[in-house]
Design an enzyme around this catalytic site. Structure first.
Site, PDB file in Angstrom:
ATOM      1  N   HIS A  17       0.847  -1.205   0.000  1.00  0.00           N
ATOM      2  CA  HIS A  17       0.000   0.000   0.000  1.00  0.00           C
ATOM      3  C   HIS A  17       0.879   1.251   0.000  1.00  0.00           C
ATOM      4  O   HIS A  17       0.651   2.194  -0.752  1.00  0.00           O
ATOM      5  CB  HIS A  17      -0.876   0.050   1.262  1.00  0.00           C
ATOM      6  CG  HIS A  17      -1.967  -0.969   1.313  1.00  0.00           C
ATOM      7  ND1 HIS A  17      -2.132  -1.837   2.367  1.00  0.00           N
ATOM      8  CD2 HIS A  17      -2.974  -1.256   0.448  1.00  0.00           C
ATOM      9  CE1 HIS A  17      -3.185  -2.607   2.158  1.00  0.00           C
ATOM     10  NE2 HIS A  17      -3.712  -2.278   0.994  1.00  0.00           N
ATOM     11  N   LYS A  41     -15.970  -2.963  11.177  1.00  0.00           N
ATOM     12  CA  LYS A  41     -16.227  -3.625  12.460  1.00  0.00           C
ATOM     13  C   LYS A  41     -15.883  -5.110  12.424  1.00  0.00           C
ATOM     14  O   LYS A  41     -15.717  -5.738  13.455  1.00  0.00           O
ATOM     15  CB  LYS A  41     -17.657  -3.374  12.931  1.00  0.00           C
ATOM     16  CG  LYS A  41     -18.747  -3.878  12.022  1.00  0.00           C
ATOM     17  CD  LYS A  41     -20.115  -3.625  12.699  1.00  0.00           C
ATOM     18  CE  LYS A  41     -21.272  -4.113  11.863  1.00  0.00           C
ATOM     19  NZ  LYS A  41     -21.507  -3.278  10.664  1.00  0.00           N
ATOM     20  N   ARG A  90      -1.877  -5.993  -8.318  1.00  0.00           N
ATOM     21  CA  ARG A  90      -0.755  -6.903  -8.053  1.00  0.00           C
ATOM     22  C   ARG A  90      -0.611  -7.951  -9.144  1.00  0.00           C
ATOM     23  O   ARG A  90       0.478  -8.283  -9.568  1.00  0.00           O
ATOM     24  CB  ARG A  90      -0.963  -7.616  -6.706  1.00  0.00           C
ATOM     25  CG  ARG A  90      -0.736  -6.721  -5.522  1.00  0.00           C
ATOM     26  CD  ARG A  90      -1.281  -7.322  -4.279  1.00  0.00           C
ATOM     27  NE  ARG A  90      -2.731  -7.463  -4.377  1.00  0.00           N
ATOM     28  CZ  ARG A  90      -3.543  -7.641  -3.360  1.00  0.00           C
ATOM     29  NH1 ARG A  90      -3.052  -7.743  -2.142  1.00  0.00           N
ATOM     30  NH2 ARG A  90      -4.842  -7.740  -3.541  1.00  0.00           N
ATOM     31  N   SER A 127      -3.131  -7.790   3.024  1.00  0.00           N
ATOM     32  CA  SER A 127      -3.355  -7.588   4.459  1.00  0.00           C
ATOM     33  C   SER A 127      -3.832  -8.859   5.146  1.00  0.00           C
ATOM     34  O   SER A 127      -3.433  -9.150   6.284  1.00  0.00           O
ATOM     35  CB  SER A 127      -4.392  -6.484   4.669  1.00  0.00           C
ATOM     36  OG  SER A 127      -3.945  -5.283   4.110  1.00  0.00           O
TER      37      SER A 127
END
Ligand code: PNS
Length: 144
Positions: A17, A41, A90, A127
């Site tokens: 990122h 959340k 990517r 991530s």
């Protein structure tokens, strides 16, 4: 090109990122990194934590700011004078999903999306893998 947005979940932000954000900041007057709060959340880090980490790692880039958005990305872009969305690609596996979103965002609000190819050093990095490796005690120091 004036003001662009680099949107994402950033749960957490990776070196991949950061590479895209840095390169976007060289090409555009202003870059707003925006954390999507819709699904936050369900994530590992709170929106505030993600913003705070992004602020820390972009603190040396004077034309980069960090914010959040809720709802549609195109609404954020319209109300903040953002002319284009910048995203990293990517591999071919990213392409279909990203192209769909880009075309839909253009359809919704005529907001352009600009793709930058990922640095090959980080083309394997996402991530969710970082979270998994960290959960099981792996070394993530060179990834984030
Ligand atoms: O890091 P990600 O998961 O690739 O980020 C995806 C994100 C947050 C940029 C995308 O899901 C998004 O823009 N969500 C906001 C809701 C929205 O605008 N949906 C319509 C997309 S066509």
């Amino acid at each position: 090109m004036g003001r662009v947005a680099c949107p994402g979940s950033f749960d957490p932000a990776t070196n991949g990122h950061l590479d895209i954000i840095r390169r976007a900041a060289l090409l555009h007057d202003e870059v707003i990194v925006v954390v999507g709060a819709n699904l936050a959340k369900h994530g590992l880090f709170t929106v505030e934590e993600r913003v705070s980490m992004l602020e820390e790692v972009t603190s040396d880039l004077p034309n980069v700011s960090v914010g959040t958005f809720r709802g549609l990305l195109v609404d954020f872009c319209r109300s903040n004078g953002v002319s284009a969305i910048v995203k990293g690609l990517r591999a071919v596996s990213d392409f279909e999903y990203e192209m769909e979103m880009a075309q839909m965002n253009y359809r919704l609000a005529q907001i352009e999306t600009l793709f930058m190819t990922a640095n090959p050093l980080y083309s394997f990095l996402r991530s969710s893998l970082v979270r998994e490796i960290a959960t099981y005690g792996g070394d993530i120091t060179s990834l984030v």
